[in-house]
Write an enzyme that holds these catalytic residues in place. Structure first.
Site, PDB file in Angstrom:
ATOM      1  N   GLY A  94       2.481  -1.039   4.365  1.00 46.98           N
ATOM      2  CA  GLY A  94       2.531   0.374   4.019  1.00 46.98           C
ATOM      3  C   GLY A  94       3.957   0.853   3.858  1.00 46.98           C
ATOM      4  O   GLY A  94       4.602   0.620   2.829  1.00 46.98           O
ATOM      5  N   GLY A  95       4.492   1.494   4.884  1.00 48.98           N
ATOM      6  CA  GLY A  95       5.811   2.128   4.808  1.00 48.98           C
ATOM      7  C   GLY A  95       6.904   1.239   4.217  1.00 48.98           C
ATOM      8  O   GLY A  95       7.695   1.680   3.369  1.00 48.98           O
ATOM      9  N   ASN A  98       0.873  -1.175   0.000  1.00 46.23           N
ATOM     10  CA  ASN A  98       0.000   0.000   0.000  1.00 46.23           C
ATOM     11  C   ASN A  98       0.907   1.220   0.000  1.00 46.23           C
ATOM     12  O   ASN A  98       1.421   1.613   1.049  1.00 46.23           O
ATOM     13  CB  ASN A  98      -0.914  -0.025   1.237  1.00 46.23           C
ATOM     14  N   TRP A  99       1.085   1.787  -1.184  1.00 45.12           N
ATOM     15  CA  TRP A  99       2.018   2.922  -1.294  1.00 45.12           C
ATOM     16  C   TRP A  99       1.448   4.209  -0.714  1.00 45.12           C
ATOM     17  O   TRP A  99       2.159   5.201  -0.603  1.00 45.12           O
ATOM     18  CB  TRP A  99       2.403   3.142  -2.767  1.00 45.12           C
ATOM     19  N   LYS A 100       0.158   4.200  -0.407  1.00 43.83           N
ATOM     20  CA  LYS A 100      -0.504   5.414   0.105  1.00 43.83           C
ATOM     21  C   LYS A 100      -0.224   6.581  -0.851  1.00 43.83           C
ATOM     22  O   LYS A 100      -0.137   6.360  -2.056  1.00 43.83           O
ATOM     23  CB  LYS A 100      -0.068   5.698   1.546  1.00 43.83           C
ATOM     24  N   GLU A 117      -6.138  -4.807  10.336  1.00 43.29           N
ATOM     25  CA  GLU A 117      -5.146  -3.757  10.567  1.00 43.29           C
ATOM     26  C   GLU A 117      -5.523  -2.972  11.824  1.00 43.29           C
ATOM     27  O   GLU A 117      -6.297  -2.008  11.744  1.00 43.29           O
ATOM     28  CB  GLU A 117      -5.129  -2.781   9.381  1.00 43.29           C
ATOM     29  N   HIS A 141      -9.927   1.140   4.344  1.00 37.81           N
ATOM     30  CA  HIS A 141      -8.694   1.425   5.086  1.00 37.81           C
ATOM     31  C   HIS A 141      -8.984   2.489   6.151  1.00 37.81           C
ATOM     32  O   HIS A 141      -9.748   3.419   5.914  1.00 37.81           O
ATOM     33  CB  HIS A 141      -7.604   1.915   4.128  1.00 37.81           C
ATOM     34  N   GLU A 143      -7.393   4.928   7.169  1.00 38.33           N
ATOM     35  CA  GLU A 143      -7.093   6.307   6.763  1.00 38.33           C
ATOM     36  C   GLU A 143      -8.187   6.863   5.853  1.00 38.33           C
ATOM     37  O   GLU A 143      -8.284   8.078   5.664  1.00 38.33           O
ATOM     38  CB  GLU A 143      -5.714   6.364   6.083  1.00 38.33           C
ATOM     39  N   GLY A 197       1.598   2.514  10.861  1.00 34.23           N
ATOM     40  CA  GLY A 197       2.567   3.606  10.754  1.00 34.23           C
ATOM     41  C   GLY A 197       3.204   4.012  12.073  1.00 34.23           C
ATOM     42  O   GLY A 197       3.882   5.027  12.145  1.00 34.23           O
ATOM     43  N   SER A 211       2.597  -1.767  10.523  1.00 34.87           N
ATOM     44  CA  SER A 211       4.039  -1.765  10.809  1.00 34.87           C
ATOM     45  C   SER A 211       4.710  -3.109  10.513  1.00 34.87           C
ATOM     46  O   SER A 211       5.606  -3.537  11.247  1.00 34.87           O
ATOM     47  CB  SER A 211       4.302  -1.335  12.256  1.00 34.87           C
TER      48      SER A 211
HETATM   49  P1  PGA Z   1       2.198   0.542   7.728  1.00 32.76           P
HETATM   50  O1  PGA Z   1       0.792   0.740   6.972  1.00 32.76           O
HETATM   51  O2  PGA Z   1       2.774  -0.748   7.232  1.00 32.76           O
HETATM   52  O3  PGA Z   1       3.011   1.738   7.309  1.00 32.76           O
HETATM   53  O4  PGA Z   1       1.895   0.512   9.171  1.00 32.76           O
HETATM   54  C1  PGA Z   1      -0.062  -0.350   6.747  1.00 32.76           C
HETATM   55  C2  PGA Z   1      -1.310   0.127   6.085  1.00 32.76           C
HETATM   56  O5  PGA Z   1      -1.743   1.255   6.370  1.00 32.76           O
HETATM   57  O6  PGA Z   1      -1.910  -0.579   5.260  1.00 32.76           O
END
Ligand code: PGA
Length: 251
Positions: A234-235, A13-15, A167, A97, A99, A173, A213
């Site tokens: 994500g990250g 997930n590159w956001k 999640e 998600h 976010e 994050g 994370s």
């Molecule tokens: P993260 O994000 O790995 O940076 O915690 C995961 C996600 O939001 O899907």
């Protein structure tokens, strides 16, 4: 024991990161030279990057988006529909998600899922509890309510086009992760919930992946658990060495 016919599933997930002009280079760095036949690998990129990523599909990597609108088309300035994303070659869309949940109405989750399914794609559906629920031991009531509300009217056929990403919001994050045992416990509850709701053996084949994370240093332990069928990353999906090490836990 993990089912032999259930392919592990890893999604990046590159956001809202990177530039379209650099997207294909990053996708190649994340995956080249790895043996990915045994897993399903998806890169969920910003809308602007998707067309540029199309060549990566020749290597067996799927592309996906991070949301879509709840209507099929119409006067929704600035929005993007599921059928537009299917036309770009997307096979998966992340829906729900955390976010996005702070921006989109809760009632729109199911209509968004419907749009993805109607457009012939699969859904990476996200659920997970905030810190307050974790601290008061209310994780499962919170998550099971999300599942009940968001997935209420889906059929068994719809279930076959669903990946559930657990999640916990407090882990996204933040560098904090749920322990492998805590996560396994939640995944098993989700699987049992699906088995009861749809009364189907297919719940055993449902991919339930973990996000929050995930990094090279914790992925190996998490991947050992029976009901953790992969990751939503994500990250670490923006850092080739990290992401490649995560993939190697399953491949
Ligand atoms: P993260 O994000 O790995 O940076 O915690 C995961 C996600 O939001 O899907």
């Amino acid at each position: 024991m993990r089912s032999q016919i259930k392919k592990p599933f890893i999604a990046a997930n590159w956001k809202m990161n990177g530039k379209p002009s650099k997207a294909l280079t990053l996708a190649i760095e994340l995956t080249t030279g790895l043996s990915i036949e045994a897993i399903e690998l998806v890169i969920c990129a910003p809308f602007t990057h998707l067309d540029r990523l199309a060549p990566i599909k020749q290597t067996g990597v799927c592309i996906g988006a991070q949301n879509c609108h709840f209507a099929e088309n119409g006067a929704y300035t600035g929005e993007v529909s599921a059928s537009m994303l299917a036309d770009l070659g997307c096979e998966y869309i992340i829906i729900g998600h955390s976010e996005r949940r702070s921006l989109d109405s809760p009632e729109s989750i199911l209509p968004r899922i419907r749009q993805v399914l109607n457009a012939g794609m699969s859904v990476i559906y996200c659920c997970g509890e905030p810190l307050a629920q974790k601290e008061s031991g209310q994780e499962w009531p919170y998550v099971s309510n999300q599942l009940q509300v968001d997935l209420e009217s889906l059929s068994i056929d719809d279930l076959k086009k669903l990946v559930i990403a657990y999640e916990p919001i407090w882990a996204i994050g933040t560098g904090l992760t749920a322990s492998p045992n805590q996560t396994q416990n939640m995944h098993l509850r989700i699987r049992n919930w699906a088995e009861n709701k749809w009364n189907t053996q297919h719940a055993q084949q449902l991919r339930i992946i973990y996000g929050g994370s995930v990094k090279a240093s914790n992925a190996a332990d998490l991947s050992q658990m029976d009901d953790i069928d992969g990751f939503l990353v994500g990250g670490a999906s923006l850092i080739p060495n990290e992401f490649r090490a995560i993939i190697q836990c399953y491949s």
